[in-house]
Design a protein around this motif. Structure first.
Motif, PDB file in Angstrom:
ATOM      1  N   THR A  11       0.962  -1.156   0.719  1.00 54.31           N
ATOM      2  CA  THR A  11       0.192   0.238   0.120  1.00 54.31           C
ATOM      3  C   THR A  11       0.823   1.408  -0.045  1.00 54.31           C
ATOM      4  N   HIS A  12       1.976   1.134   0.340  1.00 54.30           N
ATOM      5  CA  HIS A  12       3.384   2.353   0.565  1.00 54.30           C
ATOM      6  C   HIS A  12       4.717   1.717   1.149  1.00 54.30           C
ATOM      7  N   ILE A  13       5.683   2.183   0.820  1.00 53.31           N
ATOM      8  CA  ILE A  13       6.555   1.828   1.718  1.00 53.31           C
ATOM      9  C   ILE A  13       6.400   2.349   2.909  1.00 53.31           C
ATOM     10  N   HIS A  14       6.824   0.792   3.933  1.00 49.95           N
ATOM     11  CA  HIS A  14       7.244   0.872   4.961  1.00 49.95           C
ATOM     12  C   HIS A  14       7.546   1.259   5.488  1.00 49.95           C
ATOM     13  N   ALA A  15       8.556   1.854   7.045  1.00 50.78           N
ATOM     14  CA  ALA A  15       9.514   2.009   7.328  1.00 50.78           C
ATOM     15  C   ALA A  15       9.272   1.081   9.258  1.00 50.78           C
ATOM     16  N   GLY A  65      -0.861  11.186   2.524  1.00 48.25           N
ATOM     17  CA  GLY A  65      -0.976  12.336   3.548  1.00 48.25           C
ATOM     18  C   GLY A  65      -0.067  11.024   4.880  1.00 48.25           C
ATOM     19  N   HIS A  66      -0.729   9.929   5.705  1.00 41.71           N
ATOM     20  CA  HIS A  66       0.476   9.217   5.571  1.00 41.71           C
ATOM     21  C   HIS A  66       1.707   9.299   4.945  1.00 41.71           C
ATOM     22  N   THR A  67       2.101   9.001   4.119  1.00 39.93           N
ATOM     23  CA  THR A  67       3.376   9.089   3.278  1.00 39.93           C
ATOM     24  C   THR A  67       2.671   9.799   2.078  1.00 39.93           C
ATOM     25  N   GLY A 125      -4.293  -0.047   4.090  1.00 40.73           N
ATOM     26  CA  GLY A 125      -2.790   0.948   4.731  1.00 40.73           C
ATOM     27  C   GLY A 125      -2.763   1.049   5.905  1.00 40.73           C
ATOM     28  N   ASP A 126      -1.935   2.593   5.842  1.00 41.29           N
ATOM     29  CA  ASP A 126      -1.658   2.883   7.950  1.00 41.29           C
ATOM     30  C   ASP A 126      -2.910   4.734   6.823  1.00 41.29           C
ATOM     31  N   ALA A 127      -3.255   4.920   6.845  1.00 49.60           N
ATOM     32  CA  ALA A 127      -4.065   5.664   5.752  1.00 49.60           C
ATOM     33  C   ALA A 127      -4.986   5.751   6.750  1.00 49.60           C
TER      34      ALA A 127
HETATM   35 FE   LIG Z   1       3.284   2.922   7.570  1.00 49.09          FE
END
Ligand SMILES: [Fe+2]
Length: 350
Positions: free
Chosen positions: A56-60, A112-114, A129-131
């Motif tokens: 869903t996005h580049i995870h940290a 927004g999160h990324t 995702g994390d949104a």
């Molecule tokens: Fe994340």
């Protein structure tokens, strides 16, 4: 439908496995590197062929399983077009659809999160995702996060979807497994705000520590597709400048491995034949297209895709079937365009 919610307890990540039926094709969302052998076991147990893996996005906070799954299953790696990952096989724009065996997920850009965060919408559920988390929202203080964008994604995109949709986030730290948009709108403390400014004030005053894995995970996840060399042998790579010269001279046949939607969206190299990557093995079993081109037409075949990942994997597969003298276009259509190559509409080209 087969639907499995799998958890990585170290990072509290949720990974989702979806398939229409046992024995069919499967999709994985947000896989975690350390859990890849578990996914592969599950796929085997259910007799599923993994065809796509999405982040869903580049995870940290964890290393993605995308690269390992690609290496083990030759699946297509997918992210949104804003992703900074070096090579994902397919990039989706807002409102495009991922289709796996009739399971359709619509892409919703929810930054927004990324700035590379996407949600994926099905008729009865949304992978956020994390949104949007259960009882929370993704932090906005790194990876080009922006609380105002997050507010817009939450209130003007996600909460505009049908309220009965189930919410499946990429994380939960309290043991929750799913929610609904209606429940989150009514009870999620972060969503009880009356303006973007108020939301930004909350997000800007969180003062959270960086994730433990951040310095390792972000660079690793940006480099997920880096090493394609293991799929290629000497003489099997052609760069775009060289290919431009060869195409002018004739004697080259181009085989486009992308999907129909990508071809319509981005155009095709003039004169290309088409065989979608995921149909390649079936197409070879049913016909002898490549053999005909090579032997009857005496043409050297160059495989290409969007960025050069699928073509490298396909070349490795085809070599296993005994095909020789194939090459892949390094960097795919992106490199072709950067080198000044032209494209045309796919209509009528094959
Ligand atoms: Fe994340």
């Amino acid at each position: 439908m087969i639907f499995q919610q799998l958890q990585d307890s170290t990072s509290s990540t949720y990974t989702y496995l979806l398939a229409r039926r046992a024995g069919g094709e499967a999709l994985i969302i947000d896989p975690v590197f350390e859990q890849v052998s578990l996914y592969v076991d599950l796929l085997e147990k259910l007799d599923l062929r993994l065809v796509k893996a999405i982040d869903t996005h580049i995870h940290a906070d964890h290393i993605t399983g995308l690269g390992a799954l690609r290496d083990l299953t030759k699946c297509v790696t997918v992210m949104g077009e804003r992703s900074g990952a070096d090579v994902v096989s397919m990039r989706l724009r807002e409102d495009e659809v991922v289709d796996v065996d009739g399971i359709k997920l619509r892409t919703l850009y929810t930054p927004g999160h990324t700035d590379d965060s996407y949600s994926f919408v099905m008729p009865d559920r949304v992978f956020t995702g994390d949104a949007l988390l259960i009882g929370g929202t993704g932090r906005t203080d790194f990876q080009n996060g922006d609380p105002f964008q997050a507010y817009d994604s939450l209130f003007n995109k996600l909460l505009k979807l049908p309220s009965e949709l189930l919410v499946y986030p990429a994380h939960d730290y309290r043991g929750n497994t799913a929610s609904t948009l209606a429940y989150e709108a009514a009870h999620n403390p972060r969503l009880q705000v009356s303006s973007a400014e108020q939301y930004a004030d909350i997000m800007n005053s969180l003062n959270l520590a960086d994730p433990k894995m951040m310095d390792v995970a972000v660079p690793a996840n940006q480099g997920v597709g880096k090493d394609l060399s293991k799929y290629l042998q000497p003489g099997e790579v052609v760069d775009a400048e060289e290919l431009l010269r060869e195409v002018e001279g004739g004697g080259v046949a181009l085989l486009d491995l992308r999907e129909k939607g990508e071809r319509r969206r981005d155009g095709v190299i003039p004169g290309s034949l088409h065989c979608p990557y995921l149909d390649l093995e079936g197409a070879l079993c049913n016909g002898d297209t490549l053999q005909n081109i090579q032997q009857r037409d005496k043409k050297r075949v160059v495989l290409y895709c969007a960025f050069g990942e699928r073509s490298a994997l396909a070349l490795d597969t085809l070599r296993g079937y005994g095909f020789k003298d194939l090459r892949h276009l390094s960097g795919g259509l992106g490199a072709w365009l950067r080198a000044g190559g032209s494209v045309e509409s796919p209509e009528g080209t094959n």
